[in-house]
Design an enzyme around this catalytic site. Sequence first.
Site, PDB file in Angstrom:
ATOM      1  N   SER A 140     -16.192  16.588 -12.848  1.00 51.29           N
ATOM      2  CA  SER A 140     -16.276  15.417 -13.723  1.00 51.29           C
ATOM      3  C   SER A 140     -17.691  14.849 -13.668  1.00 51.29           C
ATOM      4  O   SER A 140     -18.377  14.980 -12.642  1.00 51.29           O
ATOM      5  CB  SER A 140     -15.288  14.349 -13.260  1.00 51.29           C
ATOM      6  N   TYR A 153     -12.409   9.566  -5.752  1.00 53.43           N
ATOM      7  CA  TYR A 153     -12.437  10.474  -6.907  1.00 53.43           C
ATOM      8  C   TYR A 153     -13.858  10.999  -7.109  1.00 53.43           C
ATOM      9  O   TYR A 153     -14.062  12.207  -7.260  1.00 53.43           O
ATOM     10  CB  TYR A 153     -11.931   9.745  -8.164  1.00 53.43           C
TER      11      TYR A 153
HETATM   12  N1  LIG Z   1      -9.126  13.039 -18.579  1.00 47.48           N
HETATM   13  C1  LIG Z   1     -10.417  12.810 -18.290  1.00 47.48           C
HETATM   14  O1  LIG Z   1     -11.050  11.869 -18.828  1.00 47.48           O
HETATM   15  C2  LIG Z   1     -11.150  13.708 -17.333  1.00 47.48           C
HETATM   16  C3  LIG Z   1     -12.546  13.606 -17.260  1.00 47.48           C
HETATM   17  C4  LIG Z   1     -13.242  14.421 -16.366  1.00 47.48           C
HETATM   18  C5  LIG Z   1     -12.555  15.305 -15.579  1.00 47.48           C
HETATM   19  N2  LIG Z   1     -11.190  15.391 -15.652  1.00 47.48           N
HETATM   20  C6  LIG Z   1     -10.519  16.336 -14.779  1.00 47.48           C
HETATM   21  O2  LIG Z   1      -9.796  17.246 -15.569  1.00 47.48           O
HETATM   22  C7  LIG Z   1      -8.685  17.756 -14.816  1.00 47.48           C
HETATM   23  C8  LIG Z   1      -7.419  17.653 -15.652  1.00 47.48           C
HETATM   24  O3  LIG Z   1      -7.165  16.283 -15.894  1.00 47.48           O
HETATM   25  P1  LIG Z   1      -6.345  15.749 -17.168  1.00 47.48           P
HETATM   26  O4  LIG Z   1      -7.159  14.680 -17.772  1.00 47.48           O
HETATM   27  O5  LIG Z   1      -5.878  16.884 -17.996  1.00 47.48           O
HETATM   28  O6  LIG Z   1      -5.136  15.024 -16.410  1.00 47.48           O
HETATM   29  P2  LIG Z   1      -3.559  15.227 -16.438  1.00 47.48           P
HETATM   30  O7  LIG Z   1      -3.065  15.344 -17.830  1.00 47.48           O
HETATM   31  O8  LIG Z   1      -3.038  14.133 -15.581  1.00 47.48           O
HETATM   32  O9  LIG Z   1      -3.348  16.642 -15.713  1.00 47.48           O
HETATM   33  C9  LIG Z   1      -3.495  16.798 -14.346  1.00 47.48           C
HETATM   34  C10 LIG Z   1      -2.868  18.114 -13.960  1.00 47.48           C
HETATM   35  O10 LIG Z   1      -3.018  18.263 -12.524  1.00 47.48           O
HETATM   36  C11 LIG Z   1      -1.770  18.674 -12.008  1.00 47.48           C
HETATM   37  N3  LIG Z   1      -1.581  18.240 -10.630  1.00 47.48           N
HETATM   38  C12 LIG Z   1      -1.768  17.000 -10.115  1.00 47.48           C
HETATM   39  N4  LIG Z   1      -1.388  16.998  -8.824  1.00 47.48           N
HETATM   40  C13 LIG Z   1      -0.954  18.255  -8.529  1.00 47.48           C
HETATM   41  C14 LIG Z   1      -0.410  18.871  -7.372  1.00 47.48           C
HETATM   42  N5  LIG Z   1      -0.239  18.193  -6.231  1.00 47.48           N
HETATM   43  N6  LIG Z   1      -0.066  20.186  -7.425  1.00 47.48           N
HETATM   44  C15 LIG Z   1      -0.232  20.889  -8.572  1.00 47.48           C
HETATM   45  N7  LIG Z   1      -0.740  20.360  -9.703  1.00 47.48           N
HETATM   46  C16 LIG Z   1      -1.087  19.061  -9.676  1.00 47.48           C
HETATM   47  C17 LIG Z   1      -0.743  17.995 -12.904  1.00 47.48           C
HETATM   48  O11 LIG Z   1       0.496  18.694 -12.818  1.00 47.48           O
HETATM   49  P3  LIG Z   1       1.827  18.157 -12.084  1.00 47.48           P
HETATM   50  O12 LIG Z   1       1.752  16.658 -12.029  1.00 47.48           O
HETATM   51  O13 LIG Z   1       2.923  18.705 -12.923  1.00 47.48           O
HETATM   52  O14 LIG Z   1       1.786  18.786 -10.737  1.00 47.48           O
HETATM   53  C18 LIG Z   1      -1.381  18.175 -14.283  1.00 47.48           C
HETATM   54  O15 LIG Z   1      -1.042  19.439 -14.788  1.00 47.48           O
HETATM   55  C19 LIG Z   1      -8.646  16.933 -13.527  1.00 47.48           C
HETATM   56  O16 LIG Z   1      -9.243  17.653 -12.481  1.00 47.48           O
HETATM   57  C20 LIG Z   1      -9.492  15.719 -13.858  1.00 47.48           C
HETATM   58  O17 LIG Z   1     -10.062  15.135 -12.697  1.00 47.48           O
HETATM   59  C21 LIG Z   1     -10.478  14.627 -16.516  1.00 47.48           C
END
Ligand SMILES: NC(=O)c1ccc[n+]([C@@H]2O[C@H](COP(=O)([O-])OP(=O)(O)OC[C@H]3O[C@@H](n4cnc5c(N)ncnc54)[C@H](OP(=O)(O)O)[C@@H]3O)[C@@H](O)[C@H]2O)c1
Length: 246
Positions: A140, A153
């Site tokens: 990120s 984070y």
């Molecule tokens: N959204 C943003 O603005 C943003 C910006 C920069 C970076 N990111 C990064 O992008 C990535 C995806 O985020 P997103 O925005 O798509 O969020 P999201 O929709 O909340 O997805 C997060 C994913 O991580 C999985 N996860 C969380 N805890 C887990 C565990 N203990 N075991 C296995 N899987 C787990 C969740 O699956 P389950 O809950 O089903 O396990 C879900 O599939 C993350 O690393 C986040 O830090 C996001």
Amino acid sequence: MQQRAIVVGASSGIGAALVEGLVRRGARVTAVARRGELLVEVCARANAEQHEARATAYVHDVTDVEGTAAAFQAIVQELDGLDILIYCAGIMPEIGPDQYDPLLDQQIVQVNLIGAMAWLNLAAERFRLQGSGSLVGVGSVAGDRGRIGNPAYCASKAGLHTFMESLRNRLDRHGVKVVTVKPGPVDTPMTAGRDKLPLLIDAERCARDILSSLEASGTVYVPGTWRPIMAAIQTIPSVFFRRMDV
Ligand SMILES: NC(=O)c1ccc[n+]([C@@H]2O[C@H](COP(=O)([O-])OP(=O)(O)OC[C@H]3O[C@@H](n4cnc5c(N)ncnc54)[C@H](OP(=O)(O)O)[C@@H]3O)[C@@H](O)[C@H]2O)c1
């Protein structure tokens, strides 16, 4: 040849969009996360326009580090090999500006960094032996500076950045691509209800940019506009940065 991929953290948001994008590109994909029902829905959507089921669900909690090797081996056997591993699992719980919570911090680091190391190490070892493969870690822009908002984070994403750099330096000479992805804000369940999100993009756009960078072997900002912005932010001296509300 048909590519074989694992997406860890595939039940929603960016990971779910990556599964659909990979299948559309002709790959076979195993989608990994805890919520099995959501994974099945993601795979059904990805497979909907295909003649054969290319996306499959695998339930796993990334905090189960001891169980990761068995999960990895089972998936690779089922896929009959592996070409791409994308670690996208992450959590970003709300943390107040005056909240100091070591147990919550531990959970964040466990999912965002330790889980990433567990999965990426297994794929790194395999890719080194086969002399090919793409390893992707979703970091990120938040990892580029320590912000007021969520210290653990930011630290987990900074740690992932450095871990990926080490993997790249180890594996480049063996023909393995190592890509660190640094998205800005993306419209997913992680950011739902949060305001003041600059340059917000949707998960599909983010996934498209990630998939077009599989051969990049370096750090990729998504969208690319973030690269000069973060380069400028990184030059702000600490004595000024600590007075800013970011
Ligand atoms: N959204 C943003 O603005 C943003 C910006 C920069 C970076 N990111 C990064 O992008 C990535 C995806 O985020 P997103 O925005 O798509 O969020 P999201 O929709 O909340 O997805 C997060 C994913 O991580 C999985 N996860 C969380 N805890 C887990 C565990 N203990 N075991 C296995 N899987 C787990 C969740 O699956 P389950 O809950 O089903 O396990 C879900 O599939 C993350 O690393 C986040 O830090 C996001």
